[in-house]
Scaffold this motif. Structure first.
Motif, PDB file in Angstrom:
ATOM      1  N   ASP A 126       0.822  -1.197   0.000  1.00 46.44           N
ATOM      2  CA  ASP A 126       0.000   0.000   0.000  1.00 46.44           C
ATOM      3  C   ASP A 126       0.863   1.257   0.000  1.00 46.44           C
ATOM      4  OD1 ASP A 126       0.930  -0.753   2.471  1.00 46.44           O
ATOM      5  OD2 ASP A 126      -0.808  -0.011   3.582  1.00 46.44           O
ATOM      6  N   ARG A 127       2.141   1.103   0.190  1.00 42.36           N
ATOM      7  CA  ARG A 127       3.025   2.271   0.194  1.00 42.36           C
ATOM      8  C   ARG A 127       4.176   2.062  -0.784  1.00 42.36           C
ATOM      9  NH1 ARG A 127       3.955   2.025   6.516  1.00 42.36           N
ATOM     10  NH2 ARG A 127       3.286  -0.114   6.100  1.00 42.36           N
ATOM     11  N   SER A 128       3.880   1.456  -1.944  1.00 40.50           N
ATOM     12  CA  SER A 128       4.958   1.146  -2.878  1.00 40.50           C
ATOM     13  C   SER A 128       5.419   2.406  -3.605  1.00 40.50           C
ATOM     14  CB  SER A 128       4.525   0.085  -3.891  1.00 40.50           C
ATOM     15  OG  SER A 128       3.151   0.073  -4.065  1.00 40.50           O
ATOM     16  N   PRO A 129       6.610   2.366  -4.174  1.00 42.51           N
ATOM     17  CA  PRO A 129       7.590   1.283  -4.066  1.00 42.51           C
ATOM     18  C   PRO A 129       8.345   1.327  -2.733  1.00 42.51           C
ATOM     19  CG  PRO A 129       8.337   2.950  -5.638  1.00 42.51           C
ATOM     20  CD  PRO A 129       7.025   3.416  -5.103  1.00 42.51           C
ATOM     21  N   VAL A 130       8.760   0.138  -2.306  1.00 43.88           N
ATOM     22  CA  VAL A 130       9.377  -0.005  -1.001  1.00 43.88           C
ATOM     23  C   VAL A 130      10.819  -0.462  -1.176  1.00 43.88           C
ATOM     24  CG1 VAL A 130       9.169  -1.143   1.235  1.00 43.88           C
ATOM     25  CG2 VAL A 130       7.135  -0.811  -0.162  1.00 43.88           C
ATOM     26  N   ILE A 131      11.699   0.113  -0.372  1.00 44.74           N
ATOM     27  CA  ILE A 131      13.066  -0.417  -0.336  1.00 44.74           C
ATOM     28  C   ILE A 131      13.495  -0.557   1.124  1.00 44.74           C
ATOM     29  CG2 ILE A 131      13.674   0.733  -2.506  1.00 44.74           C
ATOM     30  CD1 ILE A 131      15.552   2.550  -0.864  1.00 44.74           C
ATOM     31  N   MET A 132      14.497  -1.390   1.318  1.00 39.51           N
ATOM     32  CA  MET A 132      15.124  -1.489   2.639  1.00 39.51           C
ATOM     33  C   MET A 132      16.588  -1.153   2.473  1.00 39.51           C
ATOM     34  SD  MET A 132      13.819  -4.943   4.532  1.00 39.51           S
ATOM     35  CE  MET A 132      14.255  -4.553   6.219  1.00 39.51           C
ATOM     36  N   VAL A 133      17.112  -0.413   3.432  1.00 40.09           N
ATOM     37  CA  VAL A 133      18.565  -0.230   3.475  1.00 40.09           C
ATOM     38  C   VAL A 133      19.005  -0.788   4.822  1.00 40.09           C
ATOM     39  CG1 VAL A 133      20.473   1.385   3.390  1.00 40.09           C
ATOM     40  CG2 VAL A 133      18.412   1.822   2.046  1.00 40.09           C
ATOM     41  N   ASN A 134      19.773  -1.833   4.759  1.00 39.97           N
ATOM     42  CA  ASN A 134      20.074  -2.611   5.962  1.00 39.97           C
ATOM     43  C   ASN A 134      18.777  -2.931   6.704  1.00 39.97           C
ATOM     44  OD1 ASN A 134      22.623  -2.465   5.056  1.00 39.97           O
ATOM     45  ND2 ASN A 134      23.465  -1.318   6.777  1.00 39.97           N
ATOM     46  N   GLU A 135      18.619  -2.484   7.934  1.00 41.04           N
ATOM     47  CA  GLU A 135      17.444  -2.909   8.701  1.00 41.04           C
ATOM     48  C   GLU A 135      16.268  -1.943   8.575  1.00 41.04           C
ATOM     49  OE1 GLU A 135      18.107  -5.622  11.948  1.00 41.04           O
ATOM     50  OE2 GLU A 135      18.424  -6.233   9.867  1.00 41.04           O
ATOM     51  N   THR A 136      16.441  -0.861   7.832  1.00 39.45           N
ATOM     52  CA  THR A 136      15.400   0.165   7.795  1.00 39.45           C
ATOM     53  C   THR A 136      14.609   0.112   6.498  1.00 39.45           C
ATOM     54  OG1 THR A 136      16.976   1.484   9.018  1.00 39.45           O
ATOM     55  CG2 THR A 136      15.001   2.603   8.251  1.00 39.45           C
ATOM     56  N   THR A 137      13.309   0.252   6.633  1.00 39.41           N
ATOM     57  CA  THR A 137      12.436   0.206   5.466  1.00 39.41           C
ATOM     58  C   THR A 137      12.023   1.626   5.082  1.00 39.41           C
ATOM     59  OG1 THR A 137      11.561  -1.779   6.482  1.00 39.41           O
ATOM     60  CG2 THR A 137      10.453  -0.999   4.518  1.00 39.41           C
ATOM     61  N   TYR A 138      11.977   1.893   3.812  1.00 44.76           N
ATOM     62  CA  TYR A 138      11.533   3.192   3.318  1.00 44.76           C
ATOM     63  C   TYR A 138      10.402   2.969   2.342  1.00 44.76           C
ATOM     64  CZ  TYR A 138      16.054   4.587   5.219  1.00 44.76           C
ATOM     65  OH  TYR A 138      17.125   4.792   6.049  1.00 44.76           O
ATOM     66  N   TYR A 139       9.407   3.848   2.431  1.00 41.88           N
ATOM     67  CA  TYR A 139       8.195   3.660   1.625  1.00 41.88           C
ATOM     68  C   TYR A 139       8.033   4.767   0.603  1.00 41.88           C
ATOM     69  CZ  TYR A 139       7.477   0.784   5.751  1.00 41.88           C
ATOM     70  OH  TYR A 139       7.653  -0.115   6.759  1.00 41.88           O
ATOM     71  N   ARG A 140       7.247   4.476  -0.414  1.00 42.07           N
ATOM     72  CA  ARG A 140       6.951   5.440  -1.483  1.00 42.07           C
ATOM     73  C   ARG A 140       8.224   6.147  -1.932  1.00 42.07           C
ATOM     74  NH1 ARG A 140       2.619   6.732   2.145  1.00 42.07           N
ATOM     75  NH2 ARG A 140       0.770   5.571   1.521  1.00 42.07           N
ATOM     76  N   VAL A 141       9.187   5.348  -2.307  1.00 40.51           N
ATOM     77  CA  VAL A 141      10.504   5.898  -2.626  1.00 40.51           C
ATOM     78  C   VAL A 141      10.532   6.421  -4.067  1.00 40.51           C
ATOM     79  CG1 VAL A 141      12.971   5.442  -2.722  1.00 40.51           C
ATOM     80  CG2 VAL A 141      11.549   4.294  -1.010  1.00 40.51           C
ATOM     81  N   THR A 142      10.940   7.646  -4.201  1.00 35.37           N
ATOM     82  CA  THR A 142      11.138   8.239  -5.520  1.00 35.37           C
ATOM     83  C   THR A 142      12.640   8.428  -5.696  1.00 35.37           C
ATOM     84  OG1 THR A 142      11.046  10.405  -4.507  1.00 35.37           O
ATOM     85  CG2 THR A 142       8.975   9.541  -5.422  1.00 35.37           C
ATOM     86  N   PRO A 143      13.103   8.708  -6.904  1.00 32.79           N
ATOM     87  CA  PRO A 143      14.538   8.973  -7.076  1.00 32.79           C
ATOM     88  C   PRO A 143      15.025  10.063  -6.136  1.00 32.79           C
ATOM     89  CG  PRO A 143      13.533   8.648  -9.209  1.00 32.79           C
ATOM     90  CD  PRO A 143      12.409   8.622  -8.203  1.00 32.79           C
TER      91      PRO A 143
END
Ligand SMILES: Cc1cc2nc3c(=O)[nH]c(=O)nc-3n(C[C@H](O)[C@H](O)[C@H](O)COP(=O)(O)O)c2cc1C
Ligand code: SF4
Ligand code: FES
Lengths: 167, 898, 415
Positions: A126-143
């Protein structure tokens, strides 16, 4: 033999599972987190302490995608690559990150700072696109947001401290 | 209550089957075949390959019959167009990554995958090639691993006992490989080759047999392995009268698929270029010349007769062999007793289990394993003392490991960190030679805690009071002090052994090869009796007999004091019986010399001639310098062997014998199982079987009693003379061996001796034991304790295994094991050539540094003539059994200065 | 429409056990159970409620419970399956992050029903935030005496442990999950034996989905009659739907079983402005495709099965016409290829083959042969794979071929 500090960490994990096989995956998590891969000396050590053949530990370890046989960089960027994220600008984001870091998924930057991995659905469609950097998740990631994330990356230790924090 | 039978329908017909069965078993039990690839009963039942899928009415999907249990009323379809199509697709999916080189594949015609592909019309290349082909590059000399042909059935992983292989990665990357994809030589692989034997495709195959023949071109002969007392059944694979390879024979009920590296890969000595092909006679200048059989045998007949008439029959000595068949041992002792007229015959049992024979004969009435190997499955506790089981009795160890996996306790008592310690619940690292003290200490604890078996002691034994007294001094503190083992460990071991019953006790040369050998045997026997751990499944007192036929050689009377069947030579009735049977007026009633005593007798001229069959005392006996001077004093010496051994070189006449793959007969394994030996090829060169040589000679010396035509006739003679062999005919042991005693043709044999505590010799006897130190203790000049033994890959003096290419390549050199601590003190580095010195000699040998031996203890083997431990060992002997103290002497290690 | 699972969830502070106790009548159900209800009565209550598993298969919960409770054993285990990995699904994560104590309470009651004294929550390792929250919540529950020995003076002991997934979708499958807790490769086991007879460490074990577990305290508080009055016959209670893709407000929504898809779409704010809906994937990667004109469909186990789709874990993903459907199909199958445990042939080889064939179709290859082979492989996987992963992997391909045959026309040689 792994370094003393790591060895003690591993002993503590194994001890909390009474040196039973159940403690293997928690111990491998420590190995992966601390050495960046399934480190052969650590596997040899675990094999002796748990009395399980190295081949079995390696076989168990390599089953799970959070373990790698190649050493990961300081930051591992996992980009969700399942259908929803993919169709909600995730594909473009991955393209961007590949170019930005000059690596393909599964590779590590020459300076050893970043590894790029494709991730199976990270459970936040529901909050795509999603990425993780190490243990942290980030949502609705744009460039732009990605740029912000990597410029704000702090030394590993501090990142681990505020692990959990999310947007 | 589960019903004994349930009804199921298979392909429309109703059947009654056992509810414990899987669908596969049920179908097969009624003659319906279902294909399988990954299934191996009891070893691998995982339903991976899915080729065995069947339809079960009411189920949404098909089920793998190999793992699916039957249930009452189940309706099963094992074959239909749909099922055939599915199986075909599954096969084609497997073949999706398969190279198309069946033309050159070793497995072709013996390949399960190929057969199924044929049956189902599955083709290579039907689907995409989805795997990257990987190079076939493992450099080891024995096993080819071509992972491109792997179908991921998982059998190799399941059967591997060394933890070498496992399933790695997942999905299409799944691979059955060692950790980090290492080469086999970098893993704990012992090269038992079992993985090859279960691989259904060409992924794993024998490197040395490449190009030597396809399955359908090979003749298969079932026989018994020659290497150790485990007595594994193996299959000789031959082509054009040549031995091409050896495989296991999965259907056999004893070892099944199991073999060790020696059994499977130690075969190419058979056609080795150094094999003796003709008799040799020594020239005056010390060289040998080739001779014909007539010339050689006539010469021997002449010389033996001459020496006998000049010095009397007791001037002749025979060394028989635990390597050769029962029939041959019988023949050889008969020759010396009936034709020469002496009891001077002995064999290498003297060097391994003489104390067992003298000790257990007294305490239990018979000297062999009381329980069969398979019994290990029933033990709750296993006590292994003085036995490097994994390396010396691999099959027994395999059973032990399985027992541990199922939850049994394993107590290992050994100064060295032998492989079995990895599986041990308790590892007791006692000081070499302190076995009796350890055992007495355990007994003292067991008695004082009242962990003894009162009923058993009262009803089935005698002499318990004596024993109570004799172990009293061995308090926990004192025992701990003598043995160097913590009191806690001793107590835990005693508790497990005495309380977690049934407990099986296993021992070998670590107990016997001491000046206190017989006492040590008494000690294990006492321990066993007081806890009632005998005469029951899973219990027992089990001396692991070393060589393939050492049990049989003893049974056949290749001993100086007994006739076949352990009838004493001093017993006149026995003498008369055998004299009559052998057609002579009388036999000597004077016990002969033991092998170990005979060297002194050679030196002082009492022994003038020696005939040695398959023995190599120049390497296998303690203090070989002493042996050499003794042998050199002989007037005449005949050696009969496969190769020109160190001993044969000193002989006057050398006779070429046929190897085990070239002869018929029987071996008796360590569990008293009499098993068939069968010839797969005819004797190499002009070699002859040992019994034929002896019988021929007997004829030349005018004796008529050896006119046999084949080994079967000899066996019939043996059966008529040894009551406990009476029921064992070749016919009965065609498929499976029988354990003696087997007194009649309808007797099933006796795997378990002394059932319910009924001992052969009446009651079990306790024998008081004192702890005595080994004869030679470390001193200032010789500060280390040297202990000796063997390694898995090599056999004894190496005549055969060192001529087996693969084994020799993997284990080319001997070594001395030194503890890291001592190595540091001496400034020795890994692999460095060092000098090991004892009071009897010195040997240069590479150092192997590690924790295998404890500090101040070193270890060497007698496999390597270049650096043989027996140059150093002490030939002091146990006064009762005459066994030398191979296990302990004093030594020092020196750095060789450059 | 009745809802309760996540209704008012914003009022609960997941970091404070007090908040759960005060604002959501927390831990009252467990108190009632421990004091007033016998385990067998409890199972009967769940049976009467007609609760079916929310992890995807919709298996009646009481059957597993009764079977495990009835097997003779010195230890039993209850496991909460929080490995949520089905692409498009994120409702368990929502529960974990918003109401961890509800899960703990549900686990306690389930443990009591089975006479299990140890429970596990198996959480995906990637859910780092949820893991932290759950850890804290468990600590708090221990401190308050809801976990540990002699809980609330009842004599019942219960320990709750956490096990972390290490990146494997298959570990959501219950037997693979059990292997994973045991420290092994997460391969699915052959069934039988089912976990209820021989599961974790060989002991009777029940594995229940997070959402299933969360329903338990409500059933206890309000009674089975109340629960079974919600939803439709055969599918009682509510369902959490994870709605994603081209809608205005993607998120987790609760609705009664049998809700119409159009109503769900409305709850999520309707199709995003400017987007034209082209297809809907129901039930996640293992589910089936629906055409934009099927919004009328009812969302429950049976209705969706009938149209060749599935309710699964309640994922509904909307795609607009910017998406290349074949590419989505390829994404899906490559997910399965990556996640296949590699144990059984049909799935290990089949997923990789299907992926190759779909890419070949995308690359424009055309031959009838390809479609025949696709079908042959898919059929083999459906019927002969060992576990649900292999059996489900080809479903979305077959569904696409049925619902959007025109996509494959080219490959069929018809274009
Ligand atoms: C490949 C595969 C993945 C699964 N993943 C999950 C999952 O992530 N979460 C879950 O609750 N159930 C998952 N399941 C279903 C579980 O096997 C099991 O049916 C479920 O946990 C039972 O709980 P329930 O009865 O409460 O639904 C999965 C099944 C399969 C075959
Ligand atoms: S279907 Fe797939 S995931 Fe399931 S057992 Fe087979 S290979 Fe493993
Ligand atoms: S033989 Fe049954 S699955 Fe392989």
């Amino acid at each position: 033999m792994p370094e003393k500090e790591l060895r003690e960490k591993l002993e503590a994990v194994l001890d909390s599972y009474q040196y039973q096989r159940e403690g293997l995956l928690p111990a491998l998590k420590v190995v992966q987190d601390e050495t960046g891969h399934l480190d052969p000396t650590c596997i040899c050590f675990l094999s002796k302490r748990l009395r399980i053949p190295e081949s079995t530990i390696y076989g168990t370890g390599t089953f799970y995608s959070l373990h790698t046989t190649e050493k990961l960089g300081r930051y591992t960027v996992r980009v969700c690559n399942s259908i929803v994220c993919h169709s909600q600008s995730g594909k473009e984001l991955l393209d961007y990150i590949e170019k930005r870091l000059s690596v393909k998924p599964g590779e590590t930057t020459a300076d050893g700072l970043f590894s790029l991995e494709e991730a199976a659905c990270l459970g936040a469609c529901d909050r795509s696109p999603v990425i993780m950097v190490n243990e942290t998740t980030y949502y609705r990631v744009t460039p732009e947001y990605f740029e912000e994330i990597i410029t704000n990356l702090q030394p590993e230790s501090e990142i681990a401290d505020n692990g959990g924090e999310c947007r | 209550m589960t019903p004994t039978k349930i009804s199921i329908t298979i392909n429309g017909s109703l059947y009654d089957v056992s509810p414990e069965m899987t669908v596969l078993e049920a179908a097969r039990s009624v003659g319906i075949n279902i294909p399988t690839l990954c299934h191996y009963k009891g070893v691998h039942e995982d339903g991976r390959c899915r080729i065995c899928v069947v339809e079960i009415k009411g189920q949404r999907v098909l089920q793998a019959s190999c793992v699916y249990p039957v249930a009452n009323g189940m309706e099963i379809t094992t074959d239909s167009d749909e099922i055939r199509n599915l199986r075909k697709t599954i096969l084609e999916l497997m073949l999706g990554g398969h190279p198309s080189d069946c033309l050159n594949c070793e497995k072709s015609s013996g390949c399960v995958l190929q057969d199924l592909a044929y049956e189902y019309g599955a083709r290579i290349g039907e689907f995409n090639q989805i795997r990257k082909q990987v190079p076939v590059s493992d450099p080891n000399p024995l096993i080819i691993r071509d992972m491109n042909k792997c179908i991921q059935c998982g059998l190799c992983v399941a059967v591997c006992e060394d933890g070498v292989l496992d399933v790695n990665f997942r999905g299409v990357r799944t691979a059955m490989t060692p950790a980090f994809n290492r080469c086999l030589e970098e893993t704990p692989c012992t090269f038992c080759g079992m993985c090859i034997s279960v691989c259904p495709t060409g992924a794993l195959s024998e490197k040395m047999a490449v190009g030597a023949g396809r399955a359908h071109q090979l003749k298969r002969t079932l026989t018994t392995c020659v290497y150790c007392g485990c007595g594994c059944t193996i299959e000789l694979q031959t082509r054009d009268d040549r031995l091409v390879k050896i495989t296991s024979s999965p259907e056999n009920p004893e070892n099944g698929n199991f073999t060790c590296i020696k059994g499977r890969f130690g075969y190419d000595f058979v056609h080795h270029k150094e094999r003796l092909q003709t008799p040799l006679i020594k020239n005056d200048n010390g060289t040998f010349r080739v001779a014909g059989w007539d010339e050689a045998l006539d010469l021997i007949a002449d010389r033996l007769a001459g020496i006998k008439s000049q010095h009397g029959p007791d001037a002749l000595m025979a060394f028989s062999s635990a390597r050769i068949t029962n029939e041959e041992n019988y023949t050889f002792q008969k020759f010396f007793r009936a034709v020469i007229g002496t009891n001077n015959i002995d064999h290498c049992a003297r060097l391994c289990h003489a104390p067992t024979i003298s000790g257990l004969a007294k305490t239990l009435g018979s000297a062999s394993m009381t329980n069969p190997i398979a019994d290990i499955e029933h033990s709750r506790t296993l006590l292994v003392i003085g036995s490097n089981t994994t390396e010396q009795h691999p099959f027994v160890a395999s059973k032990m490991k399985k027992a541990v996996a199922r939850g049994a306790n394993l107590i290992v008592c050994d100064p060295r960190q032998i492989p079995l310690t990895q599986y041990a619940t308790l590892w007791i690292r006692h000081r070499p030679g302190s076995d009796a003290a350890l055992l007495c200490g355990m007994m003292n604890l067991i008695i004082s805690n009242d962990w003894i078996d009162h009923d058993f002691i009262r009803n089935n034994t005698e002499g318990f009071d004596r024993i109570c007294q004799s172990v009293q001094p061995y308090t926990l503190q004192k025992t701990s002090l003598i043995t160097g083992v913590s009191p806690d460990l001793i107590e835990r071991a005693a508790r497990l052994y005495a309380l977690e019953k049934p407990s099986g006790l296993y021992y070998a040369m670590g107990i016997t090869q001491h000046t206190t050998g017989t006492d040590n045997v008494y000690a294990v026997s006492n321990l066993c009796l007081m806890t009632g751990n005998i005469g029951k499944p899973g219990a027992g007192l089990n001396p692991l007999r070393g060589q393939n036929n050492v049990q049989g050689s003893c049974d056949m009377g290749a001993l100086p004091n007994v006739y076949p069947g352990y009838h004493k030579v001093i017993d006149l009735t026995a003498m008369k019986k055998f004299a009559a049977a052998w057609g002579v007026d009388s036999l000597s009633t004077k016990p002969g010399l033991t092998l170990t005593e005979s060297f002194d007798a050679m030196l002082d001229g009492r022994i003038r001639a020696l005939w040695a069959v398959g023995e190599n005392p120049m390497m296998s006996d303690p203090d070989v310098n002493h042996v050499e001077s003794a042998l050199k004093k002989l007037d005449f010496m005949v050696v009969q062997d496969l190769f020109l051994t160190e001993t044969a070189k000193l002989a006057h006449v050398v006779l070429p014998s046929a190897s085990f793959v070239e002869k018929d007969g029987t071996f008796t394994s360590t569990e008293r199982r009499v098993q068939r030996v069968r010839a797969g090829i005819s004797p190499v060169g002009s070699s002859r079987t040992d019994w034929q040589i002896v019988a021929d000679l007997a004829g030349r010396m005018g004796y008529q009693g050896m006119g046999w035509e084949n080994s079967l006739q000899i066996m019939d003679e043996i059966r008529s003379l040894i009551p406990f062999y009476h029921g064992i005919t070749y016919q009965r042991i065609e498929k499976r061996g029988i354990c003696w005693p087997c007194p009649s043709l309808d007797h099933p044999g006796t795997p378990l001796l002394h059932l319910d505590g009924k001992f052969t010799g009446g009651k079990g006897q306790f024998m008081p034991v004192e702890f005595n130190e080994p004869a030679e203790l470390p001193s200032e000049e010789y500060p280390l304790t040297l202990t000796s033994g063997r390694i898995l890959a090599h056999w004894h003096t190496g005549t055969m295994t060192r001529r087996s290419r693969g084994i020799a390549a993997l284990n080319p050199l001997g070594f001395v094991e030194i503890n890291t601590e001592d190595a540091e003190l001496l400034d020795i580095s890994q692999g460095e050539l060092v000098r090991v010195i004892s009071r009897r000699g010195s040997v240069d040998v590479p150092a192997r540094i590690g924790e295998m031996t404890p500090p101040k203890v070193i270890f060497m083997t007698f496999h390597f003539h270049e650096h043989n431990v027996n140059v150093l060992t002490n030939d002091v002997r146990d006064p009762v059994s005459q066994i030398p103290e191979f296990k302990v002497c004093a030594a020092r290690v020196e750095k060789i200065s450059v | 429409m009745k809802t309760f699972l996540i209704k008012g969830i914003d009022a609960i502070n997941p970091l404070e056990i007090e908040s759960y106790i005060e604002n959501a009548s927390g831990y009252q159900a467990v108190e009632k159970v421990l004091k007033q209800i016998r385990p067998d009565e409890l199972i009967a209550e769940i049976e009467a409620a007609g609760l079916r598993g929310r992890g995807g298969a919709g298996f009646p919960t009481h059957i597993k419970w009764r079977s495990a409770a009835g097997s003779d054993a010195d230890q039993r285990y209850i496991i909460c399956n929080a490995d949520e990995g089905e692409p498009g699904t994120f409702k368990d994560r929502f529960l974990l992050e918003h109401n961890p104590h509800l899960i703990i309470e549900g686990m306690l009651i389930s443990g009591y029903a089975l006479s299990a004294t140890v429970g596990y929550i198996y959480i995906r390792g990637e859910f780092t935030e949820a893991v932290e929250l759950i850890k804290k919540a468990i600590d708090a529950a221990y401190r308050r005496g809801f976990l540990g020995t002699d809980i609330l003076g009842s004599g019942f002991d219960f320990d709750l442990k956490i096990a972390l997934g290490r990146g494997a979708y298959i570990c959501g499958e219950e037997t693979a999950l059990i292997n994973s807790i045991e420290g092994k490769r997460g391969e699915a086991r052959c069934k039988p034996p089912f976990p209820a007879t021989a599961g974790l460490f060989g002991k009777p074990t029940v594995v229940d989905n997070v959402e299933t577990i969360c329903n338990i305290p409500f059933i206890i508080r309000n009674g089975s009659k109340w629960f079974s009055s919600i939803g439709i016959p055969g599918s009682h209670g509510t369902k959490l739907f994870a709605i994603s893709g081209c809608v205005e407000k993607p998120g987790v929504y609760e609705a009664e079983m049998g809700v119409r898809l159009s109503d769900l779409t409305d709850m999520a704010g309707g199709i995003r402005k400017g987007s034209r809906l082209s297809c809907i994937l129901c039930g996640g990667a293992s589910g089936g495709w629906l055409k934009p004109d099927s919004l009328d469909i009812k969302m429950d186990f049976e209705s969706l099965k009938k149209v060749g789709s599935s309710l699964g874990s309640g994922a509904v993903s909307f795609f607009d016409d910017n998406c290349d459907l074949l590419e989505l199909v390829e994404k899906n199958i490559s997910f399965f290829a990556d996640e296949s445990c590699g144990n059984c042939t049909p799935c290990r080889e089949g997923t990789a083959q299907l992926q190759r064939y779909i890419s070949r179709i995308i690359d424009g290859e055309n031959s009838r042969d390809i479609l025949d082979k696709l079908k042959r492989i898919a059929d083999t996987m459906l019927k002969a794979s060992r576990c649900g992963l292999g059996q489900a992997a080809p479903v979305s391909i077959l569904s696409a071929m049925r619902v959007f045959p025109e996509l494959f026309d080219k490959a069929n040689g018809r274009n």
